[in-house]
Design an enzyme around this catalytic site. Structure first.
Site, PDB file in Angstrom:
ATOM      1  N   TYR A 125       0.808  -1.220   0.000  1.00 37.45           N
ATOM      2  CA  TYR A 125       0.000   0.000   0.000  1.00 37.45           C
ATOM      3  C   TYR A 125       0.842   1.272   0.000  1.00 37.45           C
ATOM      4  O   TYR A 125       0.459   2.287   0.553  1.00 37.45           O
ATOM      5  CB  TYR A 125      -0.954  -0.004   1.206  1.00 37.45           C
ATOM      6  CG  TYR A 125      -2.167  -0.880   0.971  1.00 37.45           C
ATOM      7  CD1 TYR A 125      -2.029  -2.120   0.373  1.00 37.45           C
ATOM      8  CD2 TYR A 125      -3.439  -0.463   1.324  1.00 37.45           C
ATOM      9  CE1 TYR A 125      -3.126  -2.935   0.148  1.00 37.45           C
ATOM     10  CE2 TYR A 125      -4.542  -1.269   1.103  1.00 37.45           C
ATOM     11  CZ  TYR A 125      -4.373  -2.500   0.512  1.00 37.45           C
ATOM     12  OH  TYR A 125      -5.471  -3.294   0.292  1.00 37.45           O
ATOM     13  N   LYS A 174       2.427 -15.447   2.149  1.00 40.53           N
ATOM     14  CA  LYS A 174       2.526 -16.138   0.865  1.00 40.53           C
ATOM     15  C   LYS A 174       4.013 -16.333   0.566  1.00 40.53           C
ATOM     16  O   LYS A 174       4.493 -16.063  -0.541  1.00 40.53           O
ATOM     17  CB  LYS A 174       1.828 -15.290  -0.225  1.00 40.53           C
ATOM     18  CG  LYS A 174       1.684 -15.971  -1.565  1.00 40.53           C
ATOM     19  CD  LYS A 174       0.602 -17.033  -1.604  1.00 40.53           C
ATOM     20  CE  LYS A 174       0.664 -17.812  -2.900  1.00 40.53           C
ATOM     21  NZ  LYS A 174      -0.382 -18.854  -2.995  1.00 40.53           N
ATOM     22  N   ASP A 207      -4.008 -18.222   0.709  1.00 35.90           N
ATOM     23  CA  ASP A 207      -5.139 -18.796  -0.049  1.00 35.90           C
ATOM     24  C   ASP A 207      -5.837 -19.880   0.764  1.00 35.90           C
ATOM     25  O   ASP A 207      -7.068 -19.939   0.833  1.00 35.90           O
ATOM     26  CB  ASP A 207      -4.716 -19.294  -1.448  1.00 35.90           C
ATOM     27  CG  ASP A 207      -3.299 -19.819  -1.515  1.00 35.90           C
ATOM     28  OD1 ASP A 207      -2.597 -19.797  -0.483  1.00 35.90           O
ATOM     29  OD2 ASP A 207      -2.883 -20.271  -2.601  1.00 35.90           O
TER      30      ASP A 207
END
Ligand code: NAI
Ligand code: MG
Length: 335
Positions: A125, A174, A207
């Site tokens: 961000y 991840k 995920d």
């Protein structure tokens, strides 16, 4: 001395849910002074500045703000004032509880009681480092994760677990694919976890986390993760417990805190009196905890639960026919 907090009414449904929230806080007799300040589109129209210095000064002075949503244009246009505020005051911890409530239109009417702790100042961000090639064919965006940023957010999550009697912290990442940034976050999480042997530590790939949250949300206690994953997962968690109308969040740093709903300005229902005020009310409850009024925070949460149980003037997102204000009055009558 009476504590003063900065109030930002925002745009879209912002002013409606802020009126509703201040009405309930008045019934609670919390004894706070409110100093109004503008930000976003409203500030641009009134002062020619999306984030006026007076607003920054007010938050700096009061150290606590209650804020309604601010619209951010999608794709082009100005960058998010919400993100700018969080970065300006280095509000590195975005703390978003998701709890099952009665009589909501949710898949899990019971069993969900988790907190997402989202890193709020770095990750994906960053407003710098975004570019589009002149021919419009290639877009780039940079992601920055630091050891310091990761360490303080993971530590915040563990300290929160200790303070609130929670048992487990799950670091969501991840790092199997994004080995640099997500890898650094995970490694730091593993190191910090060693300092808290009494709290169970678990790591989970993002995920799989999404699937696990939908199938068995009761397995989660505290989730700690990087900025983008935290943004997405906390909306998912809001969906589990009855929607964005019930999801509050706190942005917390060393020198200040801003309390707000997880949801945005909801332009589709703005000005219609249909918005559920509970998310901002629950954020106000987090604020009351923060300013040393935990009894009032509990009274407020109990009044919300009692009103949901009575199905008294619930807004349409909860399956009722009440309005923002009639729902707020029903809650105010139960504090
Ligand atoms: P949104 O959260 O505003 O709305 C998503 C959906 O949830 C809409 O269907 C809306 O009607 C519904 N909804 C949201 N809050 C509700 C409430 N209190 N009661 C009943 N229904 C509610 O998200 P969207 O549409 O993606 O974004 C709209 C704008 O808000 C964008 O400009 C976005 O950048 C901004 N935004 C601002 C945030 C903030 O100020 N912290 C956070 C998220 C988005
Ligand atoms: Mg979001």
């Amino acid at each position: 001395m009476t504590q003063t907090i900065t109030v930002i009414r925002g745009d879209g449904i912002g002013p409606e849910i802020m009126d509703a929230t201040l009405l309930v806080l008045a019934a609670l007799n919390v004894g706070l002074n409110y100093e109004e300040a503008d930000a976003g589109l409203v500030a641009l129209e009134k002062h020619g500045d999306l984030l006026p210095q007076a607003t920054l000064d007010s938050i700096k002075k009061n150290k606590v703000a209650l804020k309604s949503p601010l619209t951010t244009p999608v794709g082009g246009g100005f960058s998010s004032i919400n993100v700018a505020l969080r970065r300006h005051f280095d509000l590195y911890a975005n703390v978003r509880p998701a709890t099952s409530f009665p009589n909501t239109k949710s898949r899990f009417a019971s069993g969900v009681n988790l907190i997402t702790v989202r890193e709020n100042t770095e990750g994906a961000y960053l407003s710098e480092g975004q570019s589009l090639s002149e021919d419009g064919e290639v877009a780039l965006s940079s992601v920055r994760v630091t050891r310091k940023g990761s360490e303080r957010i993971v530590r915040y999550a563990f300290e929160l677990a200790v303070k609130t009697g929670r048992k487990k912290v799950t670091a969501v990442h991840k790092a199997n694919i994004i080995k640099s940034t997500s890898g650094l976050f995970l490694n730091v999480a593993r190191e910090v976890a060693k300092e808290y042997p009494a709290i169970q530590f678990e790591e989970m790939i993002v995920d799989n986390t999404c699937m696990q949250l939908v199938m068995r949300p009761e397995q989660f206690d505290v989730i700690v993760t990087t900025n983008l994953f935290g943004d997405i997962l906390s909306d998912l968690c809001a969906g589990l417990v009855g929607g964005l109308g019930l999801a509050p969040g706190a942005n917390i740093g060393e020198t200040g805190a801003i309390f707000e709903a997880v949801h945005g300005s909801a332009p589709d229902i703005a000005g219609k009196g249909l918005a559920n005020p509970c998310a901002l009310l629950l954020a106000a409850a987090q604020m009351l905890d923060h300013v040393g009024q935990p009894e009032n925070a509990t009274r407020l949460r109990n009044a919300i639960v009692a009103t949901l149980e009575a199905k008294d003037n619930l807004t349409p997102d909860l399956g009722g026919t009440g309005s923002t204000m009639s729902f707020a009055k029903a809650i105010a009558s139960r504090v």
